[in-house]
Design an enzyme around this catalytic site. Structure first.
Site, PDB file in Angstrom:
ATOM      1  N   CYS A 114       0.820  -1.227   0.000  1.00  0.00           N
ATOM      2  CA  CYS A 114       0.000   0.000   0.000  1.00  0.00           C
ATOM      3  C   CYS A 114       0.849   1.272   0.000  1.00  0.00           C
ATOM      4  CB  CYS A 114      -0.957   0.001   1.185  1.00  0.00           C
ATOM      5  SG  CYS A 114      -2.100  -1.381   1.126  1.00  0.00           S
ATOM      6  N   HIS A 257      -3.439   7.327   1.888  1.00  0.00           N
ATOM      7  CA  HIS A 257      -3.814   5.975   1.468  1.00  0.00           C
ATOM      8  C   HIS A 257      -5.200   5.677   2.041  1.00  0.00           C
ATOM      9  CE1 HIS A 257      -3.989   1.798   0.738  1.00  0.00           C
ATOM     10  NE2 HIS A 257      -3.772   1.440   1.985  1.00  0.00           N
ATOM     11  N   ASN A 287     -10.063  -0.170  -0.345  1.00  0.00           N
ATOM     12  CA  ASN A 287      -8.605  -0.084  -0.308  1.00  0.00           C
ATOM     13  C   ASN A 287      -8.053  -0.671  -1.609  1.00  0.00           C
ATOM     14  OD1 ASN A 287      -5.873  -0.404   0.136  1.00  0.00           O
ATOM     15  ND2 ASN A 287      -6.086  -1.222   2.203  1.00  0.00           N
TER      16      ASN A 287
HETATM   17  N1  COA Z   1     -18.786  -8.417   8.636  1.00  0.00           N
HETATM   18  C1  COA Z   1     -19.308  -8.653   9.846  1.00  0.00           C
HETATM   19  N2  COA Z   1     -18.554  -8.942  10.912  1.00  0.00           N
HETATM   20  C2  COA Z   1     -17.238  -9.014  10.752  1.00  0.00           C
HETATM   21  C3  COA Z   1     -16.631  -8.782   9.503  1.00  0.00           C
HETATM   22  C4  COA Z   1     -17.469  -8.477   8.417  1.00  0.00           C
HETATM   23  N3  COA Z   1     -16.993  -8.234   7.180  1.00  0.00           N
HETATM   24  N4  COA Z   1     -15.295  -8.906   9.631  1.00  0.00           N
HETATM   25  C5  COA Z   1     -15.061  -9.193  10.917  1.00  0.00           C
HETATM   26  N5  COA Z   1     -16.243  -9.273  11.588  1.00  0.00           N
HETATM   27  C6  COA Z   1     -16.464  -9.560  13.022  1.00  0.00           C
HETATM   28  C7  COA Z   1     -15.332 -10.332  13.622  1.00  0.00           C
HETATM   29  O1  COA Z   1     -15.507 -11.704  13.389  1.00  0.00           O
HETATM   30  C8  COA Z   1     -15.472  -9.982  15.083  1.00  0.00           C
HETATM   31  O2  COA Z   1     -16.489 -10.765  15.630  1.00  0.00           O
HETATM   32  P1  COA Z   1     -16.361 -11.364  17.144  1.00  0.00           P
HETATM   33  O3  COA Z   1     -16.263 -10.162  18.013  1.00  0.00           O
HETATM   34  O4  COA Z   1     -17.629 -12.129  17.276  1.00  0.00           O
HETATM   35  O5  COA Z   1     -15.119 -12.176  17.109  1.00  0.00           O
HETATM   36  C9  COA Z   1     -15.980  -8.546  15.054  1.00  0.00           C
HETATM   37  O6  COA Z   1     -16.500  -8.327  13.727  1.00  0.00           O
HETATM   38  C10 COA Z   1     -14.903  -7.520  15.353  1.00  0.00           C
HETATM   39  O7  COA Z   1     -13.774  -7.823  14.533  1.00  0.00           O
HETATM   40  P2  COA Z   1     -12.470  -6.961  14.632  1.00  0.00           P
HETATM   41  O8  COA Z   1     -11.478  -7.490  13.660  1.00  0.00           O
HETATM   42  O9  COA Z   1     -12.044  -6.841  16.060  1.00  0.00           O
HETATM   43  O10 COA Z   1     -13.054  -5.558  14.135  1.00  0.00           O
HETATM   44  P3  COA Z   1     -12.343  -4.160  14.051  1.00  0.00           P
HETATM   45  O11 COA Z   1     -13.157  -3.143  14.734  1.00  0.00           O
HETATM   46  O12 COA Z   1     -10.884  -4.221  14.374  1.00  0.00           O
HETATM   47  O13 COA Z   1     -12.460  -3.846  12.496  1.00  0.00           O
HETATM   48  C11 COA Z   1     -11.107  -3.899  10.508  1.00  0.00           C
HETATM   49  C12 COA Z   1     -11.835  -4.716  11.572  1.00  0.00           C
HETATM   50  C13 COA Z   1     -10.366  -4.868   9.587  1.00  0.00           C
HETATM   51  C14 COA Z   1     -12.116  -3.112   9.733  1.00  0.00           C
HETATM   52  C15 COA Z   1     -10.097  -2.948  11.194  1.00  0.00           C
HETATM   53  O14 COA Z   1      -9.335  -3.648  12.126  1.00  0.00           O
HETATM   54  C16 COA Z   1      -9.200  -2.287  10.217  1.00  0.00           C
HETATM   55  O15 COA Z   1      -9.618  -1.582   9.342  1.00  0.00           O
HETATM   56  N6  COA Z   1      -7.873  -2.472  10.381  1.00  0.00           N
HETATM   57  C17 COA Z   1      -6.893  -1.881   9.534  1.00  0.00           C
HETATM   58  C18 COA Z   1      -6.835  -2.684   8.299  1.00  0.00           C
HETATM   59  C19 COA Z   1      -6.109  -1.959   7.220  1.00  0.00           C
HETATM   60  O16 COA Z   1      -6.270  -0.807   7.036  1.00  0.00           O
HETATM   61  N7  COA Z   1      -5.314  -2.726   6.494  1.00  0.00           N
HETATM   62  C20 COA Z   1      -4.662  -2.283   5.361  1.00  0.00           C
HETATM   63  C21 COA Z   1      -3.498  -1.441   5.689  1.00  0.00           C
HETATM   64  S1  COA Z   1      -2.710  -1.101   4.207  1.00  0.00           S
END
Ligand code: COA
Length: 330
Positions: A114, A257, A287
């Site tokens: 990224c 980004h 993304n």
């Molecule tokens: N739809 C519904 N539920 C989902 C899901 C989806 N697409 N993806 C994950 N979940 C659930 C998980 O299973 C989890 O359930 P649980 O609590 O029963 O275990 C819950 O949602 C919370 O998951 P979590 O991963 O803790 O959520 P979060 O608030 O951290 O959000 C992201 C997840 C990925 C959106 C977030 O962490 C994020 O954006 N991180 C940065 C990623 C990024 O930018 N990467 C690229 C960098 S270049």
């Protein structure tokens, strides 16, 4: 005589197929509400068979050349940032070269996921300053849909396909000899890049030519990536602004980004930036990895928000981890 690189034109390309959250929710266990609340994403574009990183890159490049009013044959350097090349080799940059009908130039890919566009921009800027070429195409292009695990709801909803490109032009900063005279501070003023390979397991692809012999799928521990992203982005923005001799209050536009709306908001808050100055396209593009910064830049140039003379900051963070920023006068 010293040289500086100016952005002479921008372009972008998106696959025609637009996939909404509701459409995804029909295939995986997710919902529009969850995706919008956690990420700000509402839709993404997904490449059809035959649409590839190189075809999207070439389309974005053609638009950037037209905007810059530069003929393809004037291009002496193509740097293409991608983590999803058409082939393991040759570099997709050479496919773009052929598609544009450029007979001879320097052409290679850069892999920094990224952060790829920031790496490519800095490499091209320094090669232009060093006299290796006078005009460069810097492209970020990706087809992440091809490396997603479509059964992993925690990652497959986050990414999209697309491409963005800029034409960089070397100008003399102290006179008109051999180029356009630049009496202002127009152009790339500073860029800073970083990598920390210890975090491989937080964001990676579980395959490759030298390990599994397969392409592999994207794997991510999202919460931990999020935490690192806000800290690293704020640090590198401050570092790059200081190197350019500017302050956060002087910035006209931040082109970040586009990974997650919450990361954009948290970074702006940490730096005390007005959220209205942050270009946001993650809602429509998701993304797009290396494509996201040039896609967002082109969007804001074409809709008239970014104007000549504006002070702009580009920033990105991605797998590796890698991260970086650039400050430029548009
Ligand atoms: N739809 C519904 N539920 C989902 C899901 C989806 N697409 N993806 C994950 N979940 C659930 C998980 O299973 C989890 O359930 P649980 O609590 O029963 O275990 C819950 O949602 C919370 O998951 P979590 O991963 O803790 O959520 P979060 O608030 O951290 O959000 C992201 C997840 C990925 C959106 C977030 O962490 C994020 O954006 N991180 C940065 C990623 C990024 O930018 N990467 C690229 C960098 S270049």
């Amino acid at each position: 005589m010293s040289r500086r690189s100016i952005i002479a034109g921008t372009g972008s390309a998106l696959p025609p197929r637009r996939v909404t959250n509701a459409e995804l929710a029909a295939q995986v266990d997710t919902s529009d509400e969850w995706i919008v609340e956690r990420t700000g994403i509402r839709a993404r574009h997904i490449a059809a068979p035959g649409e590839t990183t190189a075809t999207l890159a070439a389309e974005a490049a053609r638009k950037a050349l037209a905007a810059a009013n530069v003929a393809p044959d004037a291009i002496g350097l193509i740097v293409l940032a991608t983590a999803t090349p058409d082939q393991t080799f040759p570099a997709s940059a050479t496919l773009v070269q052929t598609a544009l009908g450029i007979r001879d130039c320097i052409a290679f890919d850069v892999a920094a996921v990224c952060t790829g566009f920031l790496y490519a921009l800095s490499v091209a800027d320094n090669m232009l300053k060093g006299g290796m070429a006078d005009h460069a195409l810097v492209i970020g292009a990706e087809t992440f849909s091809r490396i997603l695990d479509w059964e992993d709801r925690a990652t497959c909803v986050l990414f999209g396909d697309g491409a963005g490109a800029v034409v960089l032009k070397a100008v003399e900063t102290d006179g008109a000899v051999g180029g356009v005279a630049v009496n202002s501070d127009r152009g790339i003023l500073a860029s800073r890049l970083h990598a920390d390979g210890r975090h491989n397991e937080l964001l990676y692809v579980d395959g490759g030519p030298s390990t599994t012999g397969t392409v592999g799928k994207l794997r991510m521990k999202g919460k931990e990536v999020f935490r690192h992203a806000v800290v690293n982005l704020a640090d590198v923005l401050n570092e790059t602004l200081a190197a350019a001799g500017h302050e956060a209050a002087e910035i006209d536009w931040v082109v970040p980004h586009q990974a997650n709306k919450r990361i954009l908001d948290a970074t702006a808050k940490k730096l005390g930036l007005d959220p209205a100055k942050v270009i946001v396209t993650v809602d429509q593009h998701a993304n797009t990895s290396a494509a996201s910064v040039p896609l967002a830049l082109d969007t804001a140039v074409r809709d008239g928000r970014i104007k000549p003379g504006d002070l702009i900051v580009l920033e990105a963070m991605g797998g590796g981890f890698t991260w970086g920023a650039a400050v430029l006068r548009y």
